[in-house]
Design a protein around this motif. Structure first.
Motif, PDB file in Angstrom:
ATOM      1  N   ASP A 260       0.842  -1.208   0.000  1.00 54.89           N
ATOM      2  CA  ASP A 260       0.000   0.000   0.000  1.00 54.89           C
ATOM      3  C   ASP A 260       0.877   1.258   0.000  1.00 54.89           C
ATOM      4  OD1 ASP A 260      -2.107  -1.726   0.083  1.00 54.89           O
ATOM      5  OD2 ASP A 260      -2.405  -1.577   2.241  1.00 54.89           O
ATOM      6  N   ASP A 261       1.976   1.215   0.727  1.00 55.84           N
ATOM      7  CA  ASP A 261       2.913   2.350   0.700  1.00 55.84           C
ATOM      8  C   ASP A 261       3.539   2.488  -0.687  1.00 55.84           C
ATOM      9  OD1 ASP A 261       2.988   3.146   3.636  1.00 55.84           O
ATOM     10  OD2 ASP A 261       3.411   1.014   3.760  1.00 55.84           O
ATOM     11  N   GLY A 262       3.778   1.343  -1.323  1.00 55.52           N
ATOM     12  CA  GLY A 262       4.339   1.363  -2.672  1.00 55.52           C
ATOM     13  C   GLY A 262       3.384   2.018  -3.655  1.00 55.52           C
ATOM     14  N   VAL A 263       2.098   1.735  -3.502  1.00 54.65           N
ATOM     15  CA  VAL A 263       1.090   2.355  -4.368  1.00 54.65           C
ATOM     16  C   VAL A 263       1.034   3.860  -4.090  1.00 54.65           C
ATOM     17  CG1 VAL A 263      -1.388   2.494  -4.848  1.00 54.65           C
ATOM     18  CG2 VAL A 263      -0.282   0.260  -4.652  1.00 54.65           C
ATOM     19  N   ARG A 264       1.075   4.242  -2.820  1.00 53.61           N
ATOM     20  CA  ARG A 264       1.083   5.683  -2.483  1.00 53.61           C
ATOM     21  C   ARG A 264       2.294   6.372  -3.125  1.00 53.61           C
ATOM     22  NH1 ARG A 264      -2.992   8.407  -0.839  1.00 53.61           N
ATOM     23  NH2 ARG A 264      -1.715   9.884   0.324  1.00 53.61           N
ATOM     24  N   GLY A 265       3.433   5.707  -3.071  1.00 52.21           N
ATOM     25  CA  GLY A 265       4.666   6.276  -3.638  1.00 52.21           C
ATOM     26  C   GLY A 265       4.542   6.507  -5.131  1.00 52.21           C
ATOM     27  N   MET A 266       3.988   5.530  -5.832  1.00 52.87           N
ATOM     28  CA  MET A 266       3.854   5.681  -7.285  1.00 52.87           C
ATOM     29  C   MET A 266       2.792   6.729  -7.619  1.00 52.87           C
ATOM     30  SD  MET A 266       6.300   3.908  -8.175  1.00 52.87           S
ATOM     31  CE  MET A 266       6.139   4.414  -9.875  1.00 52.87           C
ATOM     32  N   ALA A 267       1.745   6.810  -6.798  1.00 52.33           N
ATOM     33  CA  ALA A 267       0.722   7.840  -7.010  1.00 52.33           C
ATOM     34  C   ALA A 267       1.331   9.221  -6.755  1.00 52.33           C
ATOM     35  CB  ALA A 267      -0.461   7.594  -6.080  1.00 52.33           C
ATOM     36  N   PHE A 268       2.224   9.297  -5.780  1.00 52.53           N
ATOM     37  CA  PHE A 268       2.911  10.562  -5.494  1.00 52.53           C
ATOM     38  C   PHE A 268       3.701  11.029  -6.724  1.00 52.53           C
ATOM     39  CE2 PHE A 268       6.861  12.649  -4.067  1.00 52.53           C
ATOM     40  CZ  PHE A 268       6.319  13.802  -3.535  1.00 52.53           C
ATOM     41  N   ILE A 269       4.493  10.121  -7.287  1.00 59.49           N
ATOM     42  CA  ILE A 269       5.291  10.484  -8.475  1.00 59.49           C
ATOM     43  C   ILE A 269       4.366  10.946  -9.602  1.00 59.49           C
ATOM     44  CG2 ILE A 269       6.838   9.610 -10.281  1.00 59.49           C
ATOM     45  CD1 ILE A 269       7.918   7.607  -8.175  1.00 59.49           C
ATOM     46  N   ASP A 270       3.307  10.181  -9.840  1.00 61.50           N
ATOM     47  CA  ASP A 270       2.368  10.528 -10.916  1.00 61.50           C
ATOM     48  C   ASP A 270       1.768  11.912 -10.705  1.00 61.50           C
ATOM     49  OD1 ASP A 270       2.526   8.230 -12.416  1.00 61.50           O
ATOM     50  OD2 ASP A 270       0.340   8.065 -12.592  1.00 61.50           O
ATOM     51  N   THR A 271       1.357  12.183  -9.470  1.00 60.94           N
ATOM     52  CA  THR A 271       0.693  13.461  -9.194  1.00 60.94           C
ATOM     53  C   THR A 271       1.675  14.617  -9.330  1.00 60.94           C
ATOM     54  OG1 THR A 271      -0.574  12.196  -7.563  1.00 60.94           O
ATOM     55  CG2 THR A 271      -0.954  14.564  -7.623  1.00 60.94           C
ATOM     56  N   VAL A 272       2.894  14.422  -8.861  1.00 62.53           N
ATOM     57  CA  VAL A 272       3.919  15.472  -8.975  1.00 62.53           C
ATOM     58  C   VAL A 272       4.193  15.781 -10.447  1.00 62.53           C
ATOM     59  CG1 VAL A 272       6.391  15.939  -8.662  1.00 62.53           C
ATOM     60  CG2 VAL A 272       5.042  15.084  -6.745  1.00 62.53           C
ATOM     61  N   VAL A 273       4.401  14.741 -11.246  1.00 62.53           N
ATOM     62  CA  VAL A 273       4.719  14.937 -12.659  1.00 62.53           C
ATOM     63  C   VAL A 273       3.537  15.595 -13.376  1.00 62.53           C
ATOM     64  CG1 VAL A 273       5.226  13.723 -14.838  1.00 62.53           C
ATOM     65  CG2 VAL A 273       6.430  13.086 -12.736  1.00 62.53           C
ATOM     66  N   LYS A 274       2.324  15.124 -13.046  1.00 60.75           N
ATOM     67  CA  LYS A 274       1.125  15.683 -13.676  1.00 60.75           C
ATOM     68  C   LYS A 274       0.993  17.173 -13.351  1.00 60.75           C
ATOM     69  CE  LYS A 274      -3.803  14.732 -13.742  1.00 60.75           C
ATOM     70  NZ  LYS A 274      -4.830  14.185 -12.889  1.00 60.75           N
ATOM     71  N   ASN A 275       1.165  17.508 -12.089  1.00 64.93           N
ATOM     72  CA  ASN A 275       1.027  18.915 -11.690  1.00 64.93           C
ATOM     73  C   ASN A 275       2.107  19.772 -12.339  1.00 64.93           C
ATOM     74  OD1 ASN A 275       2.005  21.200  -9.674  1.00 64.93           O
ATOM     75  ND2 ASN A 275      -0.232  21.010  -9.557  1.00 64.93           N
ATOM     76  N   ASN A 276       3.316  19.255 -12.345  1.00 58.79           N
ATOM     77  CA  ASN A 276       4.444  20.009 -12.914  1.00 58.79           C
ATOM     78  C   ASN A 276       4.222  20.312 -14.401  1.00 58.79           C
ATOM     79  OD1 ASN A 276       7.287  21.013 -12.756  1.00 58.79           O
ATOM     80  ND2 ASN A 276       7.571  19.402 -14.290  1.00 58.79           N
ATOM     81  N   GLU A 277       3.563  19.384 -15.086  1.00 55.59           N
ATOM     82  CA  GLU A 277       3.344  19.567 -16.531  1.00 55.59           C
ATOM     83  C   GLU A 277       2.118  20.411 -16.838  1.00 55.59           C
ATOM     84  OE1 GLU A 277       3.270  15.533 -17.879  1.00 55.59           O
ATOM     85  OE2 GLU A 277       5.462  15.404 -17.971  1.00 55.59           O
ATOM     86  N   SER A 278       1.282  20.656 -15.824  1.00 56.89           N
ATOM     87  CA  SER A 278       0.037  21.379 -16.080  1.00 56.89           C
ATOM     88  C   SER A 278       0.159  22.834 -15.613  1.00 56.89           C
ATOM     89  CB  SER A 278      -1.119  20.708 -15.350  1.00 56.89           C
ATOM     90  OG  SER A 278      -1.143  21.159 -14.008  1.00 56.89           O
ATOM     91  N   ASN A 279      -0.887  23.609 -15.904  1.00 57.14           N
ATOM     92  CA  ASN A 279      -0.895  24.993 -15.439  1.00 57.14           C
ATOM     93  C   ASN A 279      -1.735  25.166 -14.194  1.00 57.14           C
ATOM     94  OD1 ASN A 279       0.801  26.164 -17.315  1.00 57.14           O
ATOM     95  ND2 ASN A 279      -0.824  26.114 -18.858  1.00 57.14           N
ATOM     96  N   GLU A 280      -2.366  24.067 -13.729  1.00 55.78           N
ATOM     97  CA  GLU A 280      -3.216  24.224 -12.538  1.00 55.78           C
ATOM     98  C   GLU A 280      -2.343  24.338 -11.293  1.00 55.78           C
ATOM     99  OE1 GLU A 280      -5.783  20.823 -12.580  1.00 55.78           O
ATOM    100  OE2 GLU A 280      -4.242  19.466 -11.845  1.00 55.78           O
ATOM    101  N   LYS A 281      -2.854  25.069 -10.304  1.00 55.33           N
ATOM    102  CA  LYS A 281      -2.040  25.282  -9.109  1.00 55.33           C
ATOM    103  C   LYS A 281      -2.006  24.021  -8.245  1.00 55.33           C
ATOM    104  CE  LYS A 281      -1.059  28.227  -5.250  1.00 55.33           C
ATOM    105  NZ  LYS A 281      -1.337  29.446  -4.532  1.00 55.33           N
TER     106      LYS A 281
END
Ligand code: NAI
Length: 390
Positions: free
Chosen positions: A363-384
């Motif tokens: 479950d921590d592993g899934v959280r970790g991968m979701a963290f990476i995904d969310t960071v990359v997604k936010n960084n590539e977008s214009n939303e705050k």
């Protein structure tokens, strides 16, 4: 009958870094022995590594697939009990899945996989097979990190408001991946490393530490990723603002171009009544800062009187009397010992203690991968703010 658990390894040959640390950690408490391995991508290095580790030559396998298949055919009294996976990130998912589907438990390095999809698939395999998967988020094994977590959980600091977690390193300040550094080469290659270099390699440690110690989940984030070193294919620095489920706010910094830094992991958590600070470079100290009081220094291994008594989670993970430093190897060994206690208890049909169950899981592993995904997604977008994808 009580016996040692039998460990197999994928990766961790003479050509590797972290595999040797795993062996030190696994052997520290005498609960685990190494019986087989596919130690390297290079069969000759694998064989030589097996010889040096006194592994029977017929159990040094040409690849992990053969190893898992062959071990599964051995009698119960001989075959490995669990597989430790210490290969580059892109080679975690397949051996972990195959091992669990063949009846073996798993210890796997972080980041757990290279994508959230793979992580969710692995979670499904754990649920379907009932196997135990342990993820080696090293810093969560320290006694004083566990003490901090216990104090937060018991409300010592009141409602948590602010979480600041940092992981600066300097070792990728140059283009080391083009200068013959094999560890840097696969880490900086999107195909073998994943979507983010800095967040996969060390950001997941920081995010896990923040959620582990605070007991709170990240719900939203705002990220800024940078590639400072020219010619590098992935990011090497990141700053992330965090929002947590109880309204707490946080800051996470993970950087591999912080020139001159070693592994300066540090976490600070502040509640309504006070705060707590822990740093990897001084791991036997826990600094407690209460409003209107002088600072307190909690130290590993002390039998303090109430109300300063160290939690059972801290003492369970301490081996030697106060004043003798315990460090990263012991922290790593705590993760292995708790995993071994849990696996052994499950095999005997017993319920593992809460202290034994206290190690990072799928479950921590899934959280970790979701963290990476969310960071990359936010960084590539214009939303705050981007909502955590889980
Ligand atoms: P490394 O590059 O030093 O070693 C990788 C090993 O895997 C080598 O022995 C290589 O020959 C072997 N390998 C590659 N492909 C293979 C295959 N198909 N079959 C068998 N062996 C194969 O890498 P390092 O630094 O040891 O990292 C390994 C993993 O551990 C990574 O996922 C990394 O993120 C993680 N790690 C975690 C740390 C922690 O603090 N928990 C610290 C360092 C690494």
């Amino acid at each position: 009958m009580e016996r040692r658990l039998r460990m197999g390894m994928v990766g961790g040959g003479k050509d590797a870094f972290i595999g040797a640390v795993h062996r030190i950690a696994a052997f520290m408490d005498g609960k685990i022995e190494l019986v087989c391995g596919a130690f390297s991508i290079d069969p000759d290095i694998s064989k030589e590594s097996g010889r040096e580790l006194f592994v029977a030559q017929n159990r040094v396998y040409p690849d992990y697939k053969t190893m898992i298949e062959q071990e599964a055919l051995l009698p119960e009294g001989e075959r490995m009990d669990f597989l430790t996976i210490v290969t580059p990130n892109f080679l975690h998912f397949e051996p972990a899945k195959l091992a669990m589907e063949n009846g073996f438990d798993v210890v796997v390095e972080k980041p757990m996989t290279v994508s959230l999809e793979e992580a969710l698939a692995l979670q499904e395999v754990v649920q379907r097979t009932g196997r135990t998967l342990c993820l080696t988020h090293t810093y969560s094994g320290y006694p004083m990190v566990k003490q901090a977590k216990a104090m937060v959980r018991e409300g010592h600091f009141g409602k948590i408001r602010k979480i600041v977690v940092e992981y600066p390193q300097g070792w990728l300040s140059r283009l080391s991946e083009r200068e013959g550094n094999a560890g840097a080469a696969w880490r900086a290659d999107p195909k073998r490393s994943g979507k983010s270099l800095v967040m996969g390699d060390i950001g997941t440690h920081a995010a896990h530490l923040a959620e582990y110690v605070s007991g709170l989940r990240i719900t939203e984030l705002c990220a800024d990723l940078t590639t400072f070193v020219e010619g590098r294919l992935l990011d090497d620095d990141g700053s992330v603002l965090l929002r947590f489920e109880n309204g707490a706010k946080g800051v996470l910094m993970a950087s591999q171009i912080s020139a001159g830094e070693e592994n300066a992991v540090r976490i600070r958590i502040y509640g309504e009544k006070g705060g707590v600070e822990w740093a990897n470079e001084d791991p036997n100290n826990l600094i407690v800062k209460m409003l209107d009081q002088p600072r307190q220094l909690y130290r590993t291994g002390n039998a303090y009187a109430a109300p300063y008594t160290l939690s059972s989670f801290a003492t369970h993970n301490t081996r030697i009397p106060a004043g003798h430093p315990e460090g990263l190897l012991e922290s790593f060994a705590n993760i292995y010992r708790n995993f071994a206690l849990t696996v052994s208890a499950k095999r005997k049909g017993e319920t593992p203690s809460p202290e034994a169950l206290d190690f990072p899981t799928v479950d921590d592993g899934v959280r970790g991968m979701a963290f990476i995904d969310t960071v990359v997604k936010n960084n590539e977008s214009n939303e705050k703010w981007t909502k955590f994808v889980l």
